[in-house]
Design a protein around this motif. Structure first.
Motif, short mmCIF file in Angstrom:
data_model
loop_
_atom_site.label_atom_id
_atom_site.label_comp_id
_atom_site.label_asym_id
_atom_site.label_seq_id
_atom_site.Cartn_x
_atom_site.Cartn_y
_atom_site.Cartn_z
N THR A 16 0.91 -1.30 0.02
CA THR A 16 0.05 0.01 0.05
C THR A 16 0.88 1.38 0.07
OG1 THR A 16 -1.55 -1.06 1.46
CG2 THR A 16 -1.81 1.32 1.37
N GLN A 59 -5.63 13.41 -1.79
CA GLN A 59 -6.42 12.58 -2.34
C GLN A 59 -6.30 12.92 -3.95
OE1 GLN A 59 -10.65 13.52 -1.59
NE2 GLN A 59 -11.40 11.49 -1.80
N ARG A 77 -0.79 11.82 0.98
CA ARG A 77 -1.54 12.59 1.81
C ARG A 77 -2.69 13.37 1.01
NH1 ARG A 77 2.02 17.99 3.81
NH2 ARG A 77 3.09 18.19 1.69
N TRP A 79 0.68 5.31 0.57
CA TRP A 79 -0.03 6.17 1.25
C TRP A 79 0.23 7.57 0.82
CZ3 TRP A 79 0.60 10.28 4.67
CH2 TRP A 79 -0.56 10.85 5.10
N GLY A 130 -7.17 4.93 6.95
CA GLY A 130 -7.74 3.68 7.33
C GLY A 130 -6.94 2.71 6.88
N THR A 131 -6.71 2.62 5.39
CA THR A 131 -6.24 1.70 4.73
C THR A 131 -4.85 1.45 4.92
OG1 THR A 131 -7.73 2.28 2.83
CG2 THR A 131 -6.03 0.75 2.24
N THR A 156 -3.27 4.89 -2.23
CA THR A 156 -4.56 5.14 -1.39
C THR A 156 -4.22 6.50 -0.80
OG1 THR A 156 -6.27 5.03 0.24
CG2 THR A 156 -4.13 3.89 0.88
N SER A 157 -5.18 7.39 -0.32
CA SER A 157 -4.96 8.59 0.45
C SER A 157 -5.77 8.33 1.77
CB SER A 157 -5.65 9.92 0.05
OG SER A 157 -6.86 9.70 -0.33
N ASP A 158 -6.26 7.19 1.86
CA ASP A 158 -7.04 6.94 3.16
C ASP A 158 -6.29 6.35 4.46
OD1 ASP A 158 -9.34 6.13 4.67
OD2 ASP A 158 -9.20 4.11 4.05
#
Ligand SMILES: NC(=O)C1=CN([C@@H]2O[C@H](COP(=O)(O)OP(=O)(O)OC[C@H]3O[C@@H](n4cnc5c(N)ncnc54)[C@H](OP(=O)(O)O)[C@@H]3O)[C@@H](O)[C@H]2O)C=CC1
Ligand SMILES: O=C(CO)COP(=O)(O)O
Length: 320
Positions: free
Chosen positions: A26, A32, A30, A28, A64-65, A60-62
């Motif tokens: 993943t 979106q 920051r 990430w 939680g993920t 992702t920018s989430d």
């Protein structure tokens, strides 16, 4: 093991591409819009253009993920890491957090692992550092780095998980030495860039590398680093790469100062802030670190290269 990389800059992207050789990663970001754009184009055109993402890199920018991963590589610039850890501390508890940034925080004078320990005391902190340009890692070119973790078993686990057929990790328990090597080589790289940009010559650069390495050992000794670590990949290895390559942003920043040319201030140049941190550490520990001192002043525009050179050459003659 589920791996994630926090920070989709050049290095985070390069690491995600490389580690995808071992399994899903993943990545990430920051922002979106930036995450969506990367997800669609399968490339980080802003920070590491021309390196296609393997299928198993999930952008992702989430947050939680991101927090679903047990092991998170932190590729956020050193001066931003403390706040990020503080803001996300609750979700980072008990995770393996591998710092991939190189620097010493200006406000706390902590290295990246010390920041992890301060903000997320239940996490297992480690440091991944050494000579490696993001593009080389993304291109699966052969690279050797140091993985430092105080806990030998956790370190060995991370070494196994994060090594790939082309990325060879050497294990160390000397976290302070690994932190200092990566942080300080950037400061010396700026000095070398200044030297070359100002036309002081290659002999002068070799002197700066050597005397800069002496400063690295001096501060390492004062802060309890193992001298062997500084002669390894995270110290001497990264110093050799960064002080001699135009691909280094720290070196190029120094070149621009030397040549009195402009430099894109949005570029990540860790050595400029770290030079100030190191100068403050030198004061605190009563250490003589003249090259780091002039780099702090050069980076802030307080002195010019000729003044820096005159300051260094005017010092009393002494034993090597
Ligand atoms: N590039 C390289 O070859 C290598 C770099 N490193 C180290 O890796 C670290 C990162 O460098 P690199 O990736 O090259 O830098 P970049 O400038 O390419 O990217 C920095 C990344 O950090 C993100 N970021 C900045 N501030 C924050 C914040 N407050 N919270 C979350 N994310 C943030 C940026 O997001 P945004 O895009 O939204 O601004 C960007 O994605 C540095 O310490 C560097 O020394 C180590 C080895 C090699
Ligand atoms: O750390 C690096 C190489 O090991 C990258 O150096 P720069 O940040 O100077 O580009």
């Amino acid at each position: 093991m589920r791996i994630a990389v926090a920070g989709a800059g050049a290095f985070g992207t390069g690491l995600a591409i490389s580690l995808a050789a071992n399994g899903p990663v993943t990545l990430w970001a920051r922002d979106q819009d930036a995450a969506m754009e990367m997800s669609k184009s399968r490339e980080n055109s802003r920070r590491l253009a021309g390196h296609a993402f393997p299928e198993n890199v999930h952008v992702t920018s989430d947050l939680g993920t991101l927090f679903e991963a047990e092991t998170i590589l932190l590729a956020i610039p050193a001066q931003k890491l403390g706040n990020w850890l503080k803001e996300n501390a609750n979700n980072l508890a008990e995770k393996r957090l591998v710092a991939c940034c190189k620097g010493i925080d200006q406000s706390t004078l902590r290295g990246p692992v010390a920041q992890i320990e301060a903000h997320v005391p239940t996490a297992i902190g480690a440091m991944l550092t050494g000579p490696s340009f993001a593009a080389d890692i993304a291109n699966h070119l052969p690279t050797a780095l140091t993985l430092a973790c105080k806990d030998a078993d956790e370190g060995a686990y991370l070494q196994a998980c994060l090594s790939t057929p082309t990325l060879r990790l050497y294990l160390s328990q000397d976290v302070i030495g690994a932190e200092l090597g990566g942080a300080l080589k950037n400061v010396i790289a700026i000095a070398c860039g200044v030297c070359m940009g100002a036309g002081f010559g290659e002999s002068a650069r070799a002197a700066v590398i050597t005397r800069g390495f002496a400063e690295m050992r001096r501060i390492g000794k004062a802060l309890g680093a193992d001298p062997e670590t500084l002669t390894g990949l995270s110290g001497f290895g990264d110093l050799a790469l960064t002080c001699t390559s135009d691909a280094s942003r720290n070196y190029r920043f120094g070149q621009s100062i030397g040549a009195a040319e402009s430099f894109d201030t949005s570029t990540t140049v860790e050595g400029a802030a770290t030079a100030v941190s190191v100068s403050n550490l030198a004061e605190k520990h009563n250490l003589d670190l003249p090259i780091c001192r002039v780099v702090a002043d050069l980076s802030a525009g307080k002195i010019d290269p000729e003044t820096a050179l005159a300051t260094l050459l005017a010092r009393p003659l002494r034993k090597e």
